[in-house]
Design a protein around this motif. Structure first.
Motif, mmCIF file in Angstrom:
data_model
loop_
_atom_site.group_PDB
_atom_site.id
_atom_site.type_symbol
_atom_site.label_atom_id
_atom_site.label_comp_id
_atom_site.label_asym_id
_atom_site.label_seq_id
_atom_site.Cartn_x
_atom_site.Cartn_y
_atom_site.Cartn_z
ATOM 1 N N ILE A 187 0.572 -0.931 0.325
ATOM 2 C CA ILE A 187 0.161 0.524 0.487
ATOM 3 C C ILE A 187 0.943 1.462 0.148
ATOM 4 O O ILE A 187 1.599 1.966 0.965
ATOM 5 N N ALA A 188 1.688 1.526 -0.869
ATOM 6 C CA ALA A 188 2.525 2.712 -1.375
ATOM 7 C C ALA A 188 1.954 3.011 -2.820
ATOM 8 O O ALA A 188 2.857 2.648 -3.831
ATOM 9 N N PRO A 189 2.363 4.010 -2.479
ATOM 10 C CA PRO A 189 2.177 4.924 -1.305
ATOM 11 C C PRO A 189 0.210 5.369 -1.003
ATOM 12 O O PRO A 189 -0.022 4.709 -2.141
ATOM 13 N N MET A 190 0.157 5.436 -0.068
ATOM 14 C CA MET A 190 -1.049 5.394 0.727
ATOM 15 C C MET A 190 -2.009 6.148 -0.206
ATOM 16 O O MET A 190 -1.733 7.521 -0.300
ATOM 17 N N LEU A 191 -2.960 5.848 -0.655
ATOM 18 C CA LEU A 191 -3.577 6.020 -1.124
ATOM 19 C C LEU A 191 -5.199 6.509 -0.199
ATOM 20 O O LEU A 191 -5.940 4.968 0.430
ATOM 21 N N LEU A 238 -10.213 15.593 -0.209
ATOM 22 C CA LEU A 238 -9.684 14.104 0.820
ATOM 23 C C LEU A 238 -8.758 15.232 1.133
ATOM 24 O O LEU A 238 -7.689 13.897 2.040
ATOM 25 N N GLU A 239 -7.910 16.057 1.860
ATOM 26 C CA GLU A 239 -6.792 15.998 2.109
ATOM 27 C C GLU A 239 -6.281 16.170 3.526
ATOM 28 O O GLU A 239 -5.575 15.505 4.045
ATOM 29 N N GLU A 240 -7.011 15.413 4.525
ATOM 30 C CA GLU A 240 -6.732 13.958 5.722
ATOM 31 C C GLU A 240 -6.278 13.060 5.737
ATOM 32 O O GLU A 240 -5.444 12.983 6.152
ATOM 33 N N TRP A 241 -6.226 12.755 4.128
ATOM 34 C CA TRP A 241 -5.401 11.617 3.742
ATOM 35 C C TRP A 241 -3.771 11.858 3.695
ATOM 36 O O TRP A 241 -2.873 11.479 3.225
#
Length: 272
Positions: A187-191, A238-241
């Motif tokens: 999971i790289a980079p995590m989205l 989804l800025e918090e991601w």
């Protein structure tokens, strides 16, 4: 848009593992350039891309006689000590041109004849299953690391429209599992992903690596910031991601289903 293809004649393919890959004796890239052209790819900020006339994702250099070069280098390297190889660090070894050119397959054939102590095969392409016959011969000395940044196709299309669909990658992991090929989901980079992501991966792998831009782009996130990736998150609200602690949420979701010794963070998940 037509891809610019060029054939090159490199003198070497095995390069010393450094930086993020310092746990490896060598890195290996069967191609230069990558037509998946992922928006967040850190290679966009490296000289190989910056000093090229065409945009990243629109050109590929195909390395002639790669197998013969690797075979000679492997023979020499194995006399000096353990050989551990990361393939690939700045291109996908199974990008579309591999269907025709079969450079990666030829390199694997050379490795079957002279097996390295360990090979990590990093890809996001289902084409890797074509080479299950060779991967099987490498046994426990190989691990396929399949990039699955998210379980959401809408997110994948937003960030990496030219990359293979997520369902096809999951199917490839299933096939690798059925063939007893060691594999992990990267999971790289995590989205951004759903709460069902962990349950989706559980039947497919026993190993999951989680990484993000801040740990894994080789510059503490500076390269990614220069690519203005944050704007892609803002477009979705989804800025918090997109912040350094976001990976912890995904880790906790995975930990609810996977054992802690099956979960790895950033660099540790890619080491031999």
């Amino acid at each position: 848009m037509k891809t610019e293809l060029r054939y090159t004649a490199p003198k070497t393919l095995l390069n010393k593992g450094t930086g993020f890959l310092s746990g490896y004796s060598h890195s290996l890239n069967p191609y230069t350039g990558c037509t998946f052209g992922c928006s967040y790819c850190y290679v966009r900020q490296m000289p190989v891309s910056l000093f090229r006339d065409a945009d990243w994702g629109q050109w590929v250099d195909i390395k002639r006689d790669a197998a013969a070069i690797v075979s000679k280098q492997l023979e020499r390297a194995k006399k000096k000590g353990p050989v551990t190889i990361f393939m690939s660090s700045s291109t996908d070894p199974y990008q579309p041109i591999e269907y025709k050119e079969r450079i990666t397959r030829s390199i694997l054939e050379a490795m079957v004849d002279q097996p390295p102590d360990f090979l990590l095969l990093q890809t996001r392409s289902p084409l890797v299953v074509r080479d299950i016959d060779l991967l099987s011969q490498l046994g426990k000395s190989v691990r396929v690391s399949m990039t699955v940044e998210t379980d959401r196709e809408d997110i994948r299309k937003h960030f990496t429209p030219s990359a293979p669909p997520i369902p096809a990658r999951l199917k490839a992991l299933k096939q690798l599992n059925e063939a007893n090929i060691p594999a992990q989901a990267a999971i790289a980079p995590m989205l951004p992903s759903s709460e069902q992501f962990a349950a989706l991966l559980r039947p497919l792998v026993r190993r999951v690596c989680i990484d993000d831009y801040f740990m894994g782009d080789g510059s503490g996130g500076k390269r990614t910031k220069n690519l203005k990736i944050q704007a892609l998150y803002e477009e979705l609200g989804l800025e918090e991601w997109y912040q350094p602690g976001a990976y912890k949420m995904v880790y906790e979701r995975m930990k609810a289903i996977f054992a802690e010794n099956e979960l790895f963070i950033s660099q540790k998940g890619f080491e031999p």
